[in-house]
Design an enzyme around this catalytic site. Structure first.
Site, PDB file in Angstrom:
ATOM      1  N   CYS A 101      -0.349   1.078   6.967  1.00 43.44           N
ATOM      2  CA  CYS A 101      -0.576   1.419   6.293  1.00 43.44           C
ATOM      3  C   CYS A 101      -1.876   1.743   6.188  1.00 43.44           C
ATOM      4  O   CYS A 101      -2.346   2.484   5.150  1.00 43.44           O
ATOM      5  CB  CYS A 101      -0.369   0.632   5.584  1.00 43.44           C
ATOM      6  SG  CYS A 101       1.386   0.181   4.982  1.00 43.44           S
TER       7      CYS A 101
ATOM      8  N   CYS B  48      -1.725  -3.373   7.191  1.00 44.05           N
ATOM      9  CA  CYS B  48      -1.102  -3.237   8.704  1.00 44.05           C
ATOM     10  C   CYS B  48      -1.769  -2.119   9.664  1.00 44.05           C
ATOM     11  O   CYS B  48      -1.889  -0.294   9.504  1.00 44.05           O
ATOM     12  CB  CYS B  48       0.433  -3.157   8.764  1.00 44.05           C
ATOM     13  SG  CYS B  48       0.965  -1.357   7.978  1.00 44.05           S
TER      14      CYS B  48
ATOM     15  N   GLU C 115       0.669  -1.334   0.311  1.00 43.24           N
ATOM     16  CA  GLU C 115       0.147  -0.086  -0.397  1.00 43.24           C
ATOM     17  C   GLU C 115       1.078   1.715   0.337  1.00 43.24           C
ATOM     18  O   GLU C 115       0.345   2.047  -0.688  1.00 43.24           O
ATOM     19  CB  GLU C 115      -0.904  -0.076   1.009  1.00 43.24           C
ATOM     20  CG  GLU C 115      -1.904  -0.751   1.502  1.00 43.24           C
ATOM     21  CD  GLU C 115      -1.305  -2.455   2.048  1.00 43.24           C
ATOM     22  OE1 GLU C 115      -1.622  -3.522   2.616  1.00 43.24           O
ATOM     23  OE2 GLU C 115       0.153  -2.559   1.841  1.00 43.24           O
TER      24      GLU C 115
END
Length: 177
Positions: A119, A109, A84
């Site tokens: 992320c 995450c 990402e």
């Protein structure tokens, strides 16, 4: 780029739920285009150099008209970059258009050791308000990932398409879990 053609229509058990942190996963919650884009993200996960300390993940950002804006995979731009993060970095300096969706083979995450910002926080800060995932992060590197919950509580619509989870796990066959 136009939307990938999914090879089959989605069929998803489960129903939408309204509790924060619980993604929706009903056929009404996503489209065949969502399945196609998520398959593309899963394919990108298979392009990752394997690591014994990180998942192999793919991510794609698509605008409201179904055009790919950016994509990335884990370790693509740097050894400690997540998928990402790589996709969002390719849009640096460009505002994410309203209605954009981020497709990720794994839940973004909520905590990480290798970089300062997880992320899920990067997604929230980007202005993306819709995320489609294939697989919830298992308790391998971080116990009890809260990415879905954090994004949902920040107004991000998170949709899980669990029938693609097995493909996302296959990209991580090098890990023992």
């Amino acid at each position: 780029m136009t939307s990938p053609s999914p090879s089959s229509s989605p069929s998803c058990p489960g129903s939408p739920t309204s509790s924060p942190g619980s993604p929706t996963s009903s056929p009404a919650a996503y489209t065949s285009a969502d399945v196609g884009w998520l398959r593309r993200a899963v394919e990108l996960a298979h392009d990752c150099p394997p690591s014994t300390t990180a998942f192999s993940v793919g991510a794609v950002i698509v605008d409201a008209e179904g055009r790919e804006l950016a994509s990335g995979h884990s370790r693509e731009l740097a050894p400690d970059f997540h998928a990402e993060e790589s996709a969002l970095a390719k849009l640096a300096g460009t505002p994410v258009p309203a209605g954009a969706t981020l497709y990720s083979s794994l839940e973004p995450c909520s905590r990480r050791a290798s970089r300062p910002t997880p992320c899920s926080e990067l997604v929230i800060a980007s202005g993306i308000r819709r995320v489609v995932i294939a697989w919830r992060e298992p308790d391998v590197f971080v116990t009890n990932c809260q990415g879905v919950r954090l994004m949902a509580e920040s107004g991000v619509d998170v949709i899980e398409i669990p029938e693609l989870a097995e493909s996302a796990r296959a990209a991580n066959a090098h890990l023992r879990f």
